[in-house]
Scaffold this motif. Structure first.
Motif, PDB file in Angstrom:
ATOM      1  N   VAL A 164       4.059   5.891  -5.520  1.00 45.18           N
ATOM      2  CA  VAL A 164       4.029   6.114  -6.965  1.00 45.18           C
ATOM      3  C   VAL A 164       2.878   7.028  -7.364  1.00 45.18           C
ATOM      4  N   VAL A 165       1.708   6.742  -6.814  1.00 46.07           N
ATOM      5  CA  VAL A 165       0.497   7.396  -7.290  1.00 46.07           C
ATOM      6  C   VAL A 165       0.209   8.702  -6.556  1.00 46.07           C
ATOM      7  N   GLY A 166       0.634   8.776  -5.319  1.00 45.64           N
ATOM      8  CA  GLY A 166       0.361   9.967  -4.513  1.00 45.64           C
ATOM      9  C   GLY A 166       0.695  11.269  -5.212  1.00 45.64           C
ATOM     10  N   PRO A 167       1.938  11.409  -5.706  1.00 47.64           N
ATOM     11  CA  PRO A 167       2.313  12.661  -6.380  1.00 47.64           C
ATOM     12  C   PRO A 167       1.415  12.984  -7.569  1.00 47.64           C
ATOM     13  N   LEU A 168       0.985  11.943  -8.282  1.00 51.93           N
ATOM     14  CA  LEU A 168       0.115  12.193  -9.430  1.00 51.93           C
ATOM     15  C   LEU A 168      -1.234  12.743  -8.986  1.00 51.93           C
ATOM     16  N   MET A 169      -1.690  12.216  -7.867  1.00 57.84           N
ATOM     17  CA  MET A 169      -3.023  12.591  -7.424  1.00 57.84           C
ATOM     18  C   MET A 169      -3.102  14.063  -7.056  1.00 57.84           C
ATOM     19  N   GLU A 170      -2.004  14.578  -6.583  1.00 60.98           N
ATOM     20  CA  GLU A 170      -2.014  15.995  -6.201  1.00 60.98           C
ATOM     21  C   GLU A 170      -2.267  16.885  -7.413  1.00 60.98           C
ATOM     22  N   ASP A 171      -1.771  16.425  -8.556  1.00 60.75           N
ATOM     23  CA  ASP A 171      -1.956  17.211  -9.775  1.00 60.75           C
ATOM     24  C   ASP A 171      -3.360  17.082 -10.349  1.00 60.75           C
ATOM     25  N   LEU A 172      -4.067  16.044  -9.885  1.00 56.63           N
ATOM     26  CA  LEU A 172      -5.422  15.851 -10.400  1.00 56.63           C
ATOM     27  C   LEU A 172      -6.399  16.371  -9.358  1.00 56.63           C
ATOM     28  N   SER A 173      -7.517  16.840  -9.823  1.00 52.02           N
ATOM     29  CA  SER A 173      -8.450  17.452  -8.866  1.00 52.02           C
ATOM     30  C   SER A 173      -9.433  16.410  -8.349  1.00 52.02           C
ATOM     31  N   ILE A 174      -9.041  15.743  -7.301  1.00 46.58           N
ATOM     32  CA  ILE A 174      -9.965  14.845  -6.613  1.00 46.58           C
ATOM     33  C   ILE A 174     -10.621  15.664  -5.506  1.00 46.58           C
ATOM     34  N   GLY A 206     -10.475  16.425  -0.356  1.00 47.86           N
ATOM     35  CA  GLY A 206      -9.350  16.360   0.574  1.00 47.86           C
ATOM     36  C   GLY A 206      -8.738  14.975   0.711  1.00 47.86           C
ATOM     37  N   GLN A 207      -7.906  14.843   1.722  1.00 49.73           N
ATOM     38  CA  GLN A 207      -7.055  13.668   1.893  1.00 49.73           C
ATOM     39  C   GLN A 207      -7.833  12.360   2.003  1.00 49.73           C
ATOM     40  N   SER A 208      -8.867  12.352   2.818  1.00 51.46           N
ATOM     41  CA  SER A 208      -9.526  11.076   3.084  1.00 51.46           C
ATOM     42  C   SER A 208     -10.224  10.549   1.834  1.00 51.46           C
ATOM     43  N   SER A 209     -10.833  11.452   1.074  1.00 54.34           N
ATOM     44  CA  SER A 209     -11.521  10.950  -0.116  1.00 54.34           C
ATOM     45  C   SER A 209     -10.514  10.635  -1.211  1.00 54.34           C
ATOM     46  N   LEU A 210      -9.325  11.182  -1.087  1.00 58.75           N
ATOM     47  CA  LEU A 210      -8.269  10.779  -2.006  1.00 58.75           C
ATOM     48  C   LEU A 210      -7.923   9.311  -1.778  1.00 58.75           C
ATOM     49  N   MET A 211      -7.874   8.942  -0.531  1.00 54.71           N
ATOM     50  CA  MET A 211      -7.604   7.527  -0.239  1.00 54.71           C
ATOM     51  C   MET A 211      -8.726   6.630  -0.736  1.00 54.71           C
ATOM     52  N   VAL A 212      -9.951   7.100  -0.548  1.00 55.66           N
ATOM     53  CA  VAL A 212     -11.079   6.308  -1.045  1.00 55.66           C
ATOM     54  C   VAL A 212     -10.948   6.123  -2.548  1.00 55.66           C
ATOM     55  N   TYR A 213     -10.564   7.197  -3.220  1.00 53.62           N
ATOM     56  CA  TYR A 213     -10.408   7.103  -4.668  1.00 53.62           C
ATOM     57  C   TYR A 213      -9.317   6.109  -5.040  1.00 53.62           C
ATOM     58  N   ALA A 217       0.836  -1.197   0.000  1.00 50.01           N
ATOM     59  CA  ALA A 217       0.000   0.000   0.000  1.00 50.01           C
ATOM     60  C   ALA A 217       0.874   1.252   0.000  1.00 50.01           C
ATOM     61  N   ALA A 218       1.922   1.214   0.783  1.00 49.04           N
ATOM     62  CA  ALA A 218       2.810   2.372   0.853  1.00 49.04           C
ATOM     63  C   ALA A 218       3.533   2.590  -0.469  1.00 49.04           C
ATOM     64  N   GLU A 219       3.920   1.492  -1.090  1.00 51.05           N
ATOM     65  CA  GLU A 219       4.628   1.646  -2.359  1.00 51.05           C
ATOM     66  C   GLU A 219       3.723   2.227  -3.439  1.00 51.05           C
ATOM     67  N   ILE A 220       2.477   1.792  -3.420  1.00 51.64           N
ATOM     68  CA  ILE A 220       1.525   2.336  -4.381  1.00 51.64           C
ATOM     69  C   ILE A 220       1.326   3.826  -4.137  1.00 51.64           C
ATOM     70  N   LEU A 221       1.171   4.146  -2.878  1.00 51.06           N
ATOM     71  CA  LEU A 221       0.979   5.551  -2.525  1.00 51.06           C
ATOM     72  C   LEU A 221       2.184   6.379  -2.963  1.00 51.06           C
TER      73      LEU A 221
END
Lengths: 202, 202
Positions: A144-154, A157-164, A138-142
């Motif tokens: 890789v993907v975490g930085p990308l998510m910041e650039d996308l408009s989810i 906030g943080q918690s729904s980013l995790m849900v996504y 899970a941490a490894e995925i985060l």
DNA sequence: TGACTTAATCGTACGCGTACGCTTATATTG
DNA sequence: CAATATAAGCGTACGCGTACGATTAAGTCA
């Protein structure tokens, strides 16, 4: 009552125990490389490591615990691939899609490995804890993907980013599961499935 | 060269063969009911059916083929539930969501059954053909969800409707897979995952 | 009838994971 | 020293799925 003045045979020092643990892991690994996964049996590991079969159980609770180390290599290989492919893409959305496609592609191209790790009934029923406690995937995925998510408009906030993210992970795993285990069904190219999700949600 | 004038012992008539096939299935089923799934072994089925273990293999290619009939009951039970729950809902979108939730709920509430059917390595690796050829589950799903889809505006006609449906199926199976097999991870309520997909795509 | 052919049954054996308990090694205590 | 306690190592046994081949049954053909 401390450990220095206890009756009975003392436990072997930690480093010695660790040496045997590693001998077992390395033996299992070399068996896997040279003879393939089905040959990695407790009896063969023990024989090749020069010990009795049941001795393995003094160092690991069950076979799966030994295999964790082989599985972890699958994921290492996989994340190297993912990172390499992502680097070739421009734009957060394209990169996110590439993550999904590469991840999915890996498992579909290595169906046997998917079965080993995900379709492992023992793993699924016992408190195996591979994904979080052994290899923190899970941490490894985060990572890789975490930085990308910041650039996308989810939104949300943080918690729904995790849900996504979790949704996406379920989705990708589900595609792999279906394509691999329901092979008699004429699935579409899985790019289409990914597109439906990403195009709608982003 | 026709079957009426062949040398050697003739095959038993179809109805007799079928009687034995059903005896085996019914024995397996009653074992499952009275002693639980782990007790359904080839040896126990054979013993209870009054035949040698290996005789089973004259009527079924392997254990899974016998178990198909037990799995099919899971799906029968599941679809009865789904249809009942859908009937309580108003509006195509609510109904579609209810399908997903009930389907998912069933497997999460019966993790053991999910493992049996989906995490079956043998099934996944051989040409088992349970989902399509034994129990046509894809057809049953289409039967339930198809009418709903017509009321929802999925762009692109029939073929992309199937892509959408398949996506949804992958997603739901993936949620079940992750929640069940990666139980060490703190998953959110799965309603949230479903909502992300449905709210975005509909 | 007996030789031959094919089908049905199933006994034996293999390798699997692992539960259980015995044996051996090594320490402390009296 | 002997008695005792604990750890390490592992032999034996169980039930599993099933490959393989022997045995038995039931037909046709000469």
């Amino acid at each position: 009552m401390n450990q220095e003045s206890r009756k009975g045979r003392p436990k072997q020092p930690d480093d010695e125990r660790q040496k045997k643990v590693e001998k077992i892991i390395q033996t299992a690994h070399s068996l896997f490389i040279t003879e393939g996964y089905p040959s990695v049996s407790m009896r063969k590991i023990a024989a090749k490591a020069g010990m009795g079969t049941m001795t393995l159980y003094k160092y690991f609770p069950n076979k799966n615990a030994i295999l964790h180390h082989i599985w972890a290599e699958f994921f290492d290989e996989l994340f190297v691939l993912v990172k390499a492919e992502v680097a070739k893409q421009q734009g957060a959305k394209n990169q996110l899609k590439q993550v999904c496609m590469t991840y999915l592609h890996y498992w579909v191209e290595h169906k046997d490995r998917f079965r080993i790790v995900f379709l492992n009934e023992d793993r699924a029923s016992s408190d195996d804890e591979f994904f979080i406690n052994h290899a923190n995937i899970a941490a490894e995925i985060l990572d890789v993907v975490g930085p990308l998510m910041e650039d996308l408009s989810i939104p949300g906030g943080q918690s729904s980013l995790m849900v996504y993210l979790e949704s996406l992970m379920c989705f990708v795993h589900g595609i792999a599961l279906n394509v691999i285990t329901i092979s008699e069904y004429p699935w579409n190219e899985y790019e289409k499935y990914i597109d439906i999700f990403l195009d709608s949600t982003l």
